[in-house]
Design a protein around this motif. Sequence first.
Motif, PDB file in Angstrom:
ATOM      1  N   ILE A   1     -27.710  20.862 -13.986  1.00  6.15           N
ATOM      2  CA  ILE A   1     -28.200  20.742 -12.597  1.00  6.15           C
ATOM      3  C   ILE A   1     -27.037  20.397 -11.659  1.00  6.15           C
ATOM      4  O   ILE A   1     -26.853  21.024 -10.615  1.00  6.15           O
ATOM      5  CB  ILE A   1     -29.311  19.663 -12.497  1.00  6.15           C
ATOM      6  CG1 ILE A   1     -30.548  20.084 -13.294  1.00  6.15           C
ATOM      7  CG2 ILE A   1     -29.690  19.402 -11.038  1.00  6.15           C
ATOM      8  CD1 ILE A   1     -31.600  18.987 -13.451  1.00  6.15           C
TER       9      ILE A   1
ATOM     10  N   LEU B   1     -28.944  17.549 -17.183  1.00  8.36           N
ATOM     11  CA  LEU B   1     -28.389  16.915 -15.977  1.00  8.36           C
ATOM     12  C   LEU B   1     -27.028  17.512 -15.610  1.00  8.36           C
ATOM     13  O   LEU B   1     -26.745  17.747 -14.438  1.00  8.36           O
ATOM     14  CB  LEU B   1     -28.280  15.400 -16.172  1.00  8.36           C
ATOM     15  CG  LEU B   1     -29.608  14.642 -16.262  1.00  8.36           C
ATOM     16  CD1 LEU B   1     -29.371  13.171 -16.526  1.00  8.36           C
ATOM     17  CD2 LEU B   1     -30.425  14.805 -14.991  1.00  8.36           C
ATOM     18  N   TRP B   2     -26.190  17.768 -16.624  1.00  4.82           N
ATOM     19  CA  TRP B   2     -24.895  18.415 -16.354  1.00  4.82           C
ATOM     20  C   TRP B   2     -25.123  19.787 -15.725  1.00  4.82           C
ATOM     21  O   TRP B   2     -24.435  20.157 -14.773  1.00  4.82           O
ATOM     22  CB  TRP B   2     -24.093  18.598 -17.649  1.00  4.82           C
ATOM     23  CG  TRP B   2     -23.117  17.496 -17.934  1.00  4.82           C
ATOM     24  CD1 TRP B   2     -23.204  16.595 -18.945  1.00  4.82           C
ATOM     25  CD2 TRP B   2     -21.916  17.164 -17.214  1.00  4.82           C
ATOM     26  NE1 TRP B   2     -22.140  15.722 -18.899  1.00  4.82           N
ATOM     27  CE2 TRP B   2     -21.328  16.051 -17.857  1.00  4.82           C
ATOM     28  CE3 TRP B   2     -21.288  17.693 -16.090  1.00  4.82           C
ATOM     29  CZ2 TRP B   2     -20.156  15.453 -17.426  1.00  4.82           C
ATOM     30  CZ3 TRP B   2     -20.103  17.095 -15.651  1.00  4.82           C
ATOM     31  CH2 TRP B   2     -19.553  15.989 -16.307  1.00  4.82           C
TER      32      TRP B   2
ATOM     33  N   PRO C   1     -23.157  12.760 -15.544  1.00  6.26           N
ATOM     34  CA  PRO C   1     -23.897  13.902 -14.942  1.00  6.26           C
ATOM     35  C   PRO C   1     -24.745  13.498 -13.742  1.00  6.26           C
ATOM     36  O   PRO C   1     -24.870  14.272 -12.790  1.00  6.26           O
ATOM     37  CB  PRO C   1     -24.773  14.413 -16.093  1.00  6.26           C
ATOM     38  CG  PRO C   1     -24.716  13.412 -17.165  1.00  6.26           C
ATOM     39  CD  PRO C   1     -23.467  12.631 -16.987  1.00  6.26           C
TER      40      PRO C   1
ATOM     41  N   LEU D   1     -22.539  13.439 -10.800  1.00  4.76           N
ATOM     42  CA  LEU D   1     -22.280  14.812 -10.331  1.00  4.76           C
ATOM     43  C   LEU D   1     -23.449  15.316  -9.472  1.00  4.76           C
ATOM     44  O   LEU D   1     -23.249  15.943  -8.428  1.00  4.76           O
ATOM     45  CB  LEU D   1     -22.098  15.725 -11.554  1.00  4.76           C
ATOM     46  CG  LEU D   1     -21.271  16.975 -11.345  1.00  4.76           C
ATOM     47  CD1 LEU D   1     -19.839  16.634 -11.011  1.00  4.76           C
ATOM     48  CD2 LEU D   1     -21.337  17.865 -12.571  1.00  4.76           C
ATOM     49  N   ILE D   2     -24.671  15.013  -9.912  1.00  2.87           N
ATOM     50  CA  ILE D   2     -25.860  15.416  -9.137  1.00  2.87           C
ATOM     51  C   ILE D   2     -25.859  14.701  -7.778  1.00  2.87           C
ATOM     52  O   ILE D   2     -26.161  15.306  -6.747  1.00  2.87           O
ATOM     53  CB  ILE D   2     -27.156  15.117  -9.923  1.00  2.87           C
ATOM     54  CG1 ILE D   2     -27.257  16.029 -11.141  1.00  2.87           C
ATOM     55  CG2 ILE D   2     -28.395  15.275  -9.050  1.00  2.87           C
ATOM     56  CD1 ILE D   2     -28.439  15.762 -12.053  1.00  2.87           C
TER      57      ILE D   2
ATOM     58  N   THR E   1     -31.210  15.666 -22.462  1.00  2.00           N
ATOM     59  CA  THR E   1     -31.167  15.140 -21.083  1.00  2.00           C
ATOM     60  C   THR E   1     -29.774  15.317 -20.492  1.00  2.00           C
ATOM     61  O   THR E   1     -29.612  15.736 -19.332  1.00  2.00           O
ATOM     62  CB  THR E   1     -31.535  13.641 -21.068  1.00  2.00           C
ATOM     63  OG1 THR E   1     -32.686  13.445 -21.849  1.00  2.00           O
ATOM     64  CG2 THR E   1     -31.777  13.134 -19.658  1.00  2.00           C
ATOM     65  N   TYR E   2     -28.774  15.013 -21.320  1.00  2.00           N
ATOM     66  CA  TYR E   2     -27.375  15.116 -20.891  1.00  2.00           C
ATOM     67  C   TYR E   2     -27.051  16.550 -20.455  1.00  2.00           C
ATOM     68  O   TYR E   2     -26.500  16.768 -19.366  1.00  2.00           O
ATOM     69  CB  TYR E   2     -26.499  14.691 -22.072  1.00  2.00           C
ATOM     70  CG  TYR E   2     -25.017  14.671 -21.805  1.00  2.00           C
ATOM     71  CD1 TYR E   2     -24.412  13.586 -21.168  1.00  2.00           C
ATOM     72  CD2 TYR E   2     -24.205  15.731 -22.220  1.00  2.00           C
ATOM     73  CE1 TYR E   2     -23.049  13.570 -20.945  1.00  2.00           C
ATOM     74  CE2 TYR E   2     -22.849  15.714 -21.997  1.00  2.00           C
ATOM     75  CZ  TYR E   2     -22.267  14.632 -21.360  1.00  2.00           C
ATOM     76  OH  TYR E   2     -20.920  14.610 -21.135  1.00  2.00           O
TER      77      TYR E   2
ATOM     78  N   ILE F   1     -25.908   9.126 -19.336  1.00  2.00           N
ATOM     79  CA  ILE F   1     -26.238  10.051 -18.231  1.00  2.00           C
ATOM     80  C   ILE F   1     -25.592   9.649 -16.899  1.00  2.00           C
ATOM     81  O   ILE F   1     -25.853  10.279 -15.882  1.00  2.00           O
ATOM     82  CB  ILE F   1     -27.769  10.222 -18.045  1.00  2.00           C
ATOM     83  CG1 ILE F   1     -28.461   8.875 -17.783  1.00  2.00           C
ATOM     84  CG2 ILE F   1     -28.391  10.930 -19.222  1.00  2.00           C
ATOM     85  CD1 ILE F   1     -29.862   9.020 -17.231  1.00  2.00           C
TER      86      ILE F   1
END
Lengths: 75, 376
Positions: free
Chosen positions: A38, A35-36, B318, B321-322, A31-32, B315
Amino acid sequence: MWLILLMVILVWSGIGLKGLRKKGSVKDMATYIILWAIGTTGLMLYRFGISIPTPLDGIAYIYHPLSSLWKQWFA
Amino acid sequence: MMRMEVYGLVKEEITLRQFILLMILFIIGTSILLSPASLAASADNDAWISALVAMGAGLVIIVLFWIISQQFPERNLVDISELVLGKWLGKAVSLLFSYFALISAASVLWTVGNFLVTQIIVRTPALVIHFLVMFAVVYGIQLGIETICRTAEIFFPYIVTLLSIIYLFSIPSVEIKQIQPLLDSSFKQISEGAAFDISVSVLPLIVLLMVFPKYVSEKKRMLPKILLGYVCAYFFIVAITFITTTVLGVRVTANQSYPTYVIAKSLNIEGLIQRAEVIIAVSWILTIFFKLSMYFYASVTVLAQTIGLTSYRSITIPMGLITIALSLIIYPSTIYANDWNETTWLWFSLTFGFVYPLLLSVIGRLRGKSISSNNS
């Protein structure tokens, strides 16, 4: 500035990934990374001026019948 | 690393007082600066009456949220969804809710950037502002909801004092004739303004169900205190709408993007107090920090819980960042933003802020027996 930003992002994500590897949760790591990826892709596309359609267009399309009804009501 | 593990294990707990302060700051959030313009555009002279109507209608929504919290006292929104709708449908709806919270966070971040770039630090790139604001938010969420609530407790008196300065010093400039004749607008106009105001201030409160009542320590006599907090928060919106329309006039208020900021700019107390606009900017940025934090907290925790991560904290960066990337593309222009907010936002927030909790409550009651048997 963008190069520095990209470097910071990559180093930061690497440190975080190292921590997650020690914990040993594959789902968390996957997941990490996703997400990074994206987030960084989104920022880089913005940097290079490649236009990305706003997600609000899709939402507006879904709600179009209701919003046009609202417009008619309050016209 | 050690710290992260410790945070992951500690059960977070907040007091009812902290929760109510967070709720007040969330309601004031974007509304204090943006609501007067939309209310004046819809309801003309009766903009403040429209805000009062919104306050009354919002009470029903607050009671709906409270009913759900009493129906499922030890659960958050993700738990409730999976319990009521079943595992897979519940997860699918939770992911959509996370998307709603993420989009809302990005739009709030865009609003902060747009305000600062157009009004205060004109030549600064929006990206820098978005990064700085989001850094504070991500850091706060990494530390946990307890830290956010304690921060709200610390900043609350400052925010109220700063806003009160603007309110009190604007009173001498109030001219009632600016909003006369009273009750001149039609029911349609008043309800249009009220509906939009509810969609900005009240419906998004659904994100607080990720915190309430699960993390709130005292669970006695909650409703009267929450309703009192809600009315206090709305008092700020009604008061600023009244002040902006009576000081600037209805047309000027409706044509400004940030009428409250214009009011603060025009303050001049005997030549001693001038350029007070930064006061409103500071108090607004503080309130919006909490609104943005709660949207972001909801999007991150809902996603983490839905896909079954060990901790949401892994999370946050990130996802931050999104949110920044999304905030840069979300509104191509101010005209697009205004148009989208006027036509689509109401339905978007109504879906997640009213229809979704209502369905959860009704289906939960209909499936009451099976749910209670699952619990036991």
